[in-house]
Design a protein around this motif. Structure first.
Motif, mmCIF file in Angstrom:
data_model
loop_
_atom_site.group_PDB
_atom_site.id
_atom_site.type_symbol
_atom_site.label_atom_id
_atom_site.label_comp_id
_atom_site.label_asym_id
_atom_site.label_seq_id
_atom_site.Cartn_x
_atom_site.Cartn_y
_atom_site.Cartn_z
ATOM 1 N N PRO A 123 0.826 -1.208 0.000
ATOM 2 C CA PRO A 123 0.000 0.000 0.000
ATOM 3 C C PRO A 123 0.861 1.260 0.000
ATOM 4 O O PRO A 123 1.774 1.399 0.817
ATOM 5 N N SER A 124 0.596 2.154 -0.939
ATOM 6 C CA SER A 124 1.361 3.387 -1.067
ATOM 7 C C SER A 124 0.396 4.549 -1.282
ATOM 8 O O SER A 124 -0.181 4.685 -2.365
ATOM 9 N N PRO A 125 0.205 5.392 -0.262
ATOM 10 C CA PRO A 125 -0.686 6.541 -0.448
ATOM 11 C C PRO A 125 -0.274 7.422 -1.632
ATOM 12 O O PRO A 125 -1.129 7.911 -2.369
ATOM 13 N N GLU A 126 1.036 7.610 -1.821
ATOM 14 C CA GLU A 126 1.491 8.461 -2.921
ATOM 15 C C GLU A 126 1.124 7.868 -4.277
ATOM 16 O O GLU A 126 0.641 8.577 -5.173
ATOM 17 N N PHE A 127 1.339 6.568 -4.439
ATOM 18 C CA PHE A 127 1.015 5.919 -5.712
ATOM 19 C C PHE A 127 -0.495 5.904 -5.942
ATOM 20 O O PHE A 127 -0.966 6.197 -7.040
ATOM 21 N N SER A 128 -1.255 5.614 -4.897
ATOM 22 C CA SER A 128 -2.710 5.598 -5.046
ATOM 23 C C SER A 128 -3.249 6.979 -5.387
ATOM 24 O O SER A 128 -4.139 7.117 -6.221
ATOM 25 N N ARG A 129 -2.685 8.009 -4.761
ATOM 26 C CA ARG A 129 -3.145 9.359 -5.085
ATOM 27 C C ARG A 129 -2.761 9.728 -6.519
ATOM 28 O O ARG A 129 -3.521 10.369 -7.234
ATOM 29 N N PHE A 130 -1.565 9.327 -6.938
ATOM 30 C CA PHE A 130 -1.155 9.555 -8.329
ATOM 31 C C PHE A 130 -2.158 8.926 -9.290
ATOM 32 O O PHE A 130 -2.605 9.560 -10.251
ATOM 33 N N LEU A 131 -2.518 7.665 -9.051
ATOM 34 C CA LEU A 131 -3.466 6.982 -9.935
ATOM 35 C C LEU A 131 -4.819 7.687 -9.936
ATOM 36 O O LEU A 131 -5.392 7.957 -10.993
ATOM 37 N N TYR A 132 -5.323 7.995 -8.755
ATOM 38 C CA TYR A 132 -6.622 8.657 -8.626
ATOM 39 C C TYR A 132 -6.637 10.000 -9.361
ATOM 40 O O TYR A 132 -7.527 10.277 -10.162
ATOM 41 N N ALA A 133 -5.645 10.837 -9.101
ATOM 42 C CA ALA A 133 -5.601 12.171 -9.711
ATOM 43 C C ALA A 133 -5.355 12.099 -11.211
ATOM 44 O O ALA A 133 -5.918 12.878 -11.983
ATOM 45 N N SER A 134 -4.532 11.153 -11.646
ATOM 46 C CA SER A 134 -4.191 11.064 -13.066
ATOM 47 C C SER A 134 -5.330 10.475 -13.891
ATOM 48 O O SER A 134 -5.579 10.915 -15.015
ATOM 49 N N VAL A 135 -6.016 9.488 -13.349
ATOM 50 C CA VAL A 135 -7.153 8.896 -14.062
ATOM 51 C C VAL A 135 -8.362 9.818 -14.014
ATOM 52 O O VAL A 135 -9.055 10.016 -15.006
ATOM 53 N N ILE B 231 -12.105 14.013 -15.526
ATOM 54 C CA ILE B 231 -13.509 13.590 -15.453
ATOM 55 C C ILE B 231 -14.117 13.870 -14.074
ATOM 56 O O ILE B 231 -15.012 13.169 -13.615
ATOM 57 N N HIS B 232 -13.581 14.904 -13.445
ATOM 58 C CA HIS B 232 -14.174 15.472 -12.229
ATOM 59 C C HIS B 232 -14.094 14.596 -10.986
ATOM 60 O O HIS B 232 -14.947 14.690 -10.110
ATOM 61 N N TRP B 233 -13.079 13.745 -10.867
ATOM 62 C CA TRP B 233 -12.887 13.022 -9.610
ATOM 63 C C TRP B 233 -12.233 13.987 -8.635
ATOM 64 O O TRP B 233 -11.072 14.379 -8.820
ATOM 65 N N THR B 234 -12.943 14.362 -7.597
ATOM 66 C CA THR B 234 -12.401 15.317 -6.634
ATOM 67 C C THR B 234 -12.586 14.872 -5.181
ATOM 68 O O THR B 234 -11.963 15.451 -4.295
ATOM 69 N N MET C 259 -14.567 0.248 -6.474
ATOM 70 C CA MET C 259 -14.677 1.616 -5.974
ATOM 71 C C MET C 259 -14.217 2.630 -7.015
ATOM 72 O O MET C 259 -14.861 3.650 -7.228
ATOM 73 N N TYR C 260 -13.080 2.350 -7.643
ATOM 74 C CA TYR C 260 -12.560 3.218 -8.707
ATOM 75 C C TYR C 260 -12.019 2.353 -9.827
ATOM 76 O O TYR C 260 -11.441 1.289 -9.586
ATOM 77 N N PHE C 261 -12.224 2.835 -11.035
ATOM 78 C CA PHE C 261 -11.741 2.130 -12.220
ATOM 79 C C PHE C 261 -11.545 3.161 -13.310
ATOM 80 O O PHE C 261 -12.409 4.024 -13.531
ATOM 81 N N GLY C 262 -10.433 3.094 -14.017
ATOM 82 C CA GLY C 262 -10.254 3.985 -15.145
ATOM 83 C C GLY C 262 -8.840 3.969 -15.674
ATOM 84 O O GLY C 262 -7.939 3.344 -15.106
ATOM 85 N N LEU C 263 -8.673 4.676 -16.763
ATOM 86 C CA LEU C 263 -7.387 4.766 -17.461
ATOM 87 C C LEU C 263 -6.917 6.214 -17.515
ATOM 88 O O LEU C 263 -7.733 7.141 -17.579
ATOM 89 N N PRO D 181 -9.607 19.158 -12.150
ATOM 90 C CA PRO D 181 -8.331 19.566 -11.588
ATOM 91 C C PRO D 181 -7.105 19.068 -12.320
ATOM 92 O O PRO D 181 -6.029 19.618 -12.159
ATOM 93 N N GLY D 182 -7.247 18.029 -13.135
ATOM 94 C CA GLY D 182 -6.073 17.464 -13.788
ATOM 95 C C GLY D 182 -5.206 16.752 -12.774
ATOM 96 O O GLY D 182 -5.490 16.767 -11.585
#
Length: 188
Positions: free
Chosen positions: A38-50, A54-57, A104-108, A182-183
């Motif tokens: 588990p890596s908060p930094e990697f998970s946040r990178f994936l969440y913000a980048s995907v 498309i308005h994931w905030t 919970m989350y899915f995307g590219l 937000p990109g």
């Protein structure tokens, strides 16, 4: 005064592993692996980048400790698609009560959309969701896999879910304030 948008949210489900209609592997250069550490930094990178376009905030304001606490919950898994070593997208599985697993989350990431990676990633993630209950004490099998998508998600998201065998079980609409995209970083 802020603008409002009309948002439609669909909840979809599978009630049997036999419902899954697998997508083809998009090529030998694409692989899907579990992020076992588990890596908060990697998970946040994936969440913000995907989700940046498309308005994931909802998770952007989480602290590192909040990310870590979420990722440490029993059964939460993140699976990442890689194209020639570069992260292309992810699926996050979140087990719930009574053998139910939510995708919970899915995307590219935007540059990887439209290349058949999403169907394959969803296939792998959904198959894993069906196997997750075996890891829970006292449970023999997953009883249901579900997810939600909305009218702000990518234009092929709903089609991918339906092609993989998910069925709509609820549709909700609401007017809500328009949020910026937000990109993956400020100003992107």
């Amino acid at each position: 005064m802020s603008n409002t948008i009309h948002l439609t949210t669909w909840s979809l489900e599978m009630t049997s592993p036999a419902d899954l209609v697998p997508a083809a592997v998009p090529g030998e250069e694409v692989r899907v692996e579990r992020a076992e550490v588990p890596s908060p930094e990697f998970s946040r990178f994936l969440y913000a980048s995907v989700g940046g376009d498309i308005h994931w905030t909802d998770r952007l304001a989480l602290t590192r400790a909040e990310w870590a606490a979420h990722l440490a919950r029993p059964g939460v898994e993140t699976w990442v698609a890689y194209d020639r070593g570069t992260p292309a997208g992810y699926v996050e599985l979140d087990p719930q009560d009574d053998g139910v697993v939510e995708i919970m989350y899915f995307g590219l990431l935007p540059d990887f959309r439209g290349r058949r990676i999403g169907g394959y990633l969803l296939t792998v993630g959904t198959a894993r969701a069906w196997d997750l209950a075996a890891r829970w004490p006292g449970r023999e099998e997953t009883s249901r896999v579900w997810l939600h998508t909305c009218s702000q998600d990518g234009p092929t998201a709903m089609d991918n879910y339906l092609k993989r065998g998910f069925r709509v079980f609820r549709t909700e609409t609401e007017d809500k304030p328009e949020t910026p995209t937000p990109g993956p970083w400020p100003g992107a």
